[in-house]
Design a protein around this motif. Structure first.
Motif, mmCIF file in Angstrom:
data_model
loop_
_atom_site.group_PDB
_atom_site.id
_atom_site.type_symbol
_atom_site.label_atom_id
_atom_site.label_comp_id
_atom_site.label_asym_id
_atom_site.label_seq_id
_atom_site.Cartn_x
_atom_site.Cartn_y
_atom_site.Cartn_z
ATOM 1 N N VAL A 191 1.008 -1.012 0.307
ATOM 2 C CA VAL A 191 0.071 0.074 -0.010
ATOM 3 C C VAL A 191 0.822 1.100 -0.214
ATOM 4 C CG1 VAL A 191 -2.044 1.368 1.121
ATOM 5 C CG2 VAL A 191 -1.880 -1.109 1.420
ATOM 6 N N LEU B 8 -2.391 7.280 -3.872
ATOM 7 C CA LEU B 8 -2.615 5.976 -3.311
ATOM 8 C C LEU B 8 -3.245 5.117 -4.626
ATOM 9 C CD1 LEU B 8 -3.724 3.377 -0.756
ATOM 10 C CD2 LEU B 8 -6.020 3.958 -2.218
ATOM 11 N N TYR C 117 -1.979 0.356 -4.419
ATOM 12 C CA TYR C 117 -1.895 -1.034 -3.185
ATOM 13 C C TYR C 117 -2.158 -2.123 -4.438
ATOM 14 C CZ TYR C 117 -7.192 -0.660 -4.146
ATOM 15 O OH TYR C 117 -8.649 -0.558 -4.747
ATOM 16 N N VAL D 19 -5.694 -0.509 3.212
ATOM 17 C CA VAL D 19 -5.670 0.717 2.439
ATOM 18 C C VAL D 19 -6.295 1.561 3.117
ATOM 19 C CG1 VAL D 19 -7.058 2.307 1.240
ATOM 20 C CG2 VAL D 19 -5.991 0.545 0.460
ATOM 21 N N CYS E 119 -13.877 1.436 1.303
ATOM 22 C CA CYS E 119 -12.441 3.042 1.986
ATOM 23 C C CYS E 119 -12.871 4.633 2.204
ATOM 24 C CB CYS E 119 -10.862 2.437 1.297
ATOM 25 S SG CYS E 119 -10.279 0.950 1.773
#
Length: 168
Positions: free
Chosen positions: A79, A92, A94, A110, A143
């Protein structure tokens, strides 16, 4: 850093992860290439240099680059939060090992990384998801990310991507 049930740990990437990280990337290379895009041979040829550069990003506070390890110490996911020094522009990324898919590892990793980012002053996080990867899209939705529309693919990926954003 963080340990839930099941023995998972989120750890900042360091040089001590070298061997486990290379195994993770090599074993899953084809799988990742199908879903995201291939890192290319140069990534593996220059692996030690690449790792040192990423560790330096963590040390300088520019990024939060993490690995998720299982109870045996094997890396099962990565991540990454890039550009945390730009609190509105953090990105971000991942990836989860093929054998570890479907167990909530991405969502857990996350979530933990976003908690770390809040502590570093990050206010907004951007992400990209391939239009052909509904599982990754569900992770982002779980998320708290919202879709914002089409976006450019990561370097080297021939796929179409959607952009997502979450305000922290």
């Amino acid at each position: 850093m963080t340990e839930p049930t099941g023995g998972l740990r989120l750890e900042l990437l360091s040089l001590r992860h070298r061997r486990a990280l290379e195994v993770f990337e090599r074993v899953n290379r084809e799988f990742f290439a199908r879903h995201i895009g291939d890192r290319g041979d140069d990534f593996f040829t220059r692996f030690d240099v690449h790792l040192a550069e990423r560790v330096a990003e963590n040390t300088s506070g520019r990024s939060l680059l993490c690995v998720v390890t299982d109870a045996s110490g094997e890396i099962v996911a990565r991540v990454n939060l890039l550009d945390i020094d730009q609190p509105e522009q953090t990105e971000l990324g991942y990836r989860v090992a093929e054998r570890a898919q479907g167990r909530g590892i991405a969502t857990w990793g996350v979530t933990c990384a976003l908690d770390l980012a809040v502590g570093r002053g990050v206010r907004r996080v951007h992400a990209k998801v391939a239009t052909t990867n509904p599982a990754s899209r569900r992770v982002l939705e779980h998320c708290g990310f919202a879709l914002v529309g089409p976006t450019d693919p990561p370097a080297g990926s021939p796929k179409s991507f959607l952009g997502c954003r979450r305000d922290l």
